[in-house]
Design an enzyme around this catalytic site. Structure first.
Site, short mmCIF file in Angstrom:
data_model
loop_
_atom_site.label_atom_id
_atom_site.label_comp_id
_atom_site.label_asym_id
_atom_site.label_seq_id
_atom_site.Cartn_x
_atom_site.Cartn_y
_atom_site.Cartn_z
N GLU A 44 -6.56 6.11 -0.36
CA GLU A 44 -7.20 6.00 -1.44
C GLU A 44 -6.31 5.75 -2.67
O GLU A 44 -5.51 6.79 -3.07
CB GLU A 44 -8.20 7.09 -1.66
CG GLU A 44 -8.90 6.91 -2.87
CD GLU A 44 -9.81 8.30 -3.41
OE1 GLU A 44 -10.69 8.09 -4.06
OE2 GLU A 44 -9.62 9.29 -2.90
N ASN A 96 2.42 5.45 -8.35
CA ASN A 96 1.70 4.31 -8.68
C ASN A 96 1.40 3.27 -7.59
O ASN A 96 2.13 2.98 -6.84
CB ASN A 96 2.53 3.88 -9.89
CG ASN A 96 1.50 3.07 -10.77
OD1 ASN A 96 0.52 2.16 -10.18
ND2 ASN A 96 1.60 3.23 -12.14
N ASP A 118 -10.13 2.34 -13.29
CA ASP A 118 -10.42 1.99 -14.68
C ASP A 118 -10.62 0.43 -14.95
O ASP A 118 -9.99 -0.53 -14.33
CB ASP A 118 -8.89 2.32 -15.35
CG ASP A 118 -8.97 2.24 -16.89
OD1 ASP A 118 -9.76 1.50 -17.38
OD2 ASP A 118 -8.27 2.97 -17.77
N LYS A 122 -10.41 -5.18 -21.53
CA LYS A 122 -9.64 -6.45 -22.11
C LYS A 122 -9.04 -7.46 -21.18
O LYS A 122 -8.18 -6.98 -20.29
CB LYS A 122 -8.77 -5.79 -23.22
CG LYS A 122 -9.46 -4.89 -24.42
CD LYS A 122 -8.43 -4.43 -25.19
CE LYS A 122 -8.92 -3.65 -26.38
NZ LYS A 122 -7.98 -3.03 -27.13
N ASP A 154 -19.13 2.27 -10.94
CA ASP A 154 -20.32 2.16 -11.77
C ASP A 154 -20.27 1.09 -12.91
O ASP A 154 -21.51 0.90 -13.54
CB ASP A 154 -20.47 3.68 -12.40
CG ASP A 154 -19.40 3.72 -13.76
OD1 ASP A 154 -18.25 3.57 -13.27
OD2 ASP A 154 -19.73 3.94 -14.85
N THR A 191 -17.38 10.75 -4.95
CA THR A 191 -16.31 11.42 -5.81
C THR A 191 -16.90 12.02 -6.76
O THR A 191 -18.22 12.13 -7.18
CB THR A 191 -15.44 9.96 -6.33
OG1 THR A 191 -16.25 9.44 -7.70
CG2 THR A 191 -15.24 8.84 -5.37
N GLU A 194 -18.57 9.66 -9.17
CA GLU A 194 -19.93 9.25 -8.70
C GLU A 194 -21.01 9.92 -8.86
O GLU A 194 -22.20 9.44 -9.17
CB GLU A 194 -19.57 8.88 -7.16
CG GLU A 194 -20.91 8.25 -6.25
CD GLU A 194 -20.43 8.03 -5.13
OE1 GLU A 194 -21.49 7.29 -4.28
OE2 GLU A 194 -19.28 7.84 -4.53
#
Length: 212
Positions: A44, A96, A118, A122, A154, A191, A194
């Site tokens: 994950e 990362n 995230d 932009k 979402d 999560t 969620e």
């Protein structure tokens, strides 16, 4: 939401190498050895506080799970969850997702989960989206031939972008849901985000994708 800084979190993670390896790059190509079995390995990316990955580990004891998160102050909560659960098939790494090939050999992973990433709305930040071509190319390297990406969000804009990005990359999409919690999908593990978003009435979008 700004996370409270926990100056002691790094030391706590370092004190539990059996759950959070100090130098995960040392296990590149040897994650089965780290887990002590030859079960499939699921990652994950952006595991947050670890609710999803811990729930998946409890639900599927035959699968090995790795949660990747860059923030110590968040990851330490995942550490506590794993400890309290007593399961041995869930582990975490503080790194990362931009550097997957530093930690996994080609074809070493069987599945990658991207949950509520995230959206980076932009245009100039497109490369940072975890479903951009930049990241898809990395996933393709570390996933085996039958490996899949499971994606939940979402954010409708990010979901539409991801559908386009994955299709353009030549991936096969399946089990696409525009409202997960009203679908027939079974055994969903939520999560933290969620649960929060669904309680507010937000739709949860989900898809699975595999490389051809």
């Amino acid at each position: 939401m700004r996370q409270r800084f926990k100056p002691w979190a790094k030391d706590k993670l370092l004190s539990h190498p059996e759950i959070s390896p100090v130098n995960p790059a040392e296990w590149k190509g040897r994650w089965s050895e780290y887990f002590g079995n030859d079960g499939p390995i699921h990652l994950e990316a952006g595991t947050g506080k670890g609710r999803f990955i811990t729930g998946m580990g409890i639900q599927n004891p035959e699968v090995n799970y790795l949660g990747m998160e860059i923030y110590d102050s968040i990851l330490v909560t995942a550490l506590d969850r794993i400890k309290e659960s007593g399961i041995s098939n869930v582990r975490i790494i503080r790194e990362n997702a931009e550097k997957l090939s530093d930690f996994f050999e080609e074809g070493e992973l069987d599945r990658i989960y991207l949950n509520f990433s995230d959206p980076w709305p932009k245009s100039k930040h497109e490369k940072r989206r975890l479903t951009s071509e930049f990241f898809l190319a990395q996933y393709e390297k570390v996933l085996n031939g039958k490996g899949e990406i499971h994606f939940k969000t979402d954010n409708q804009g990010l979901f539409e972008y991801s559908l386009h990005s994955m299709s353009k990359y030549g991936m096969t999409l399946k089990n696409v849901s525009l409202d997960l919690h009203k679908s027939s999908f079974e055994n969903n593990v939520m999560t933290e985000y969620e649960e929060k978003f669904s309680e507010k009435g937000f739709r949860i979008y989900r898809l699975e994708a595999e490389f051809k």
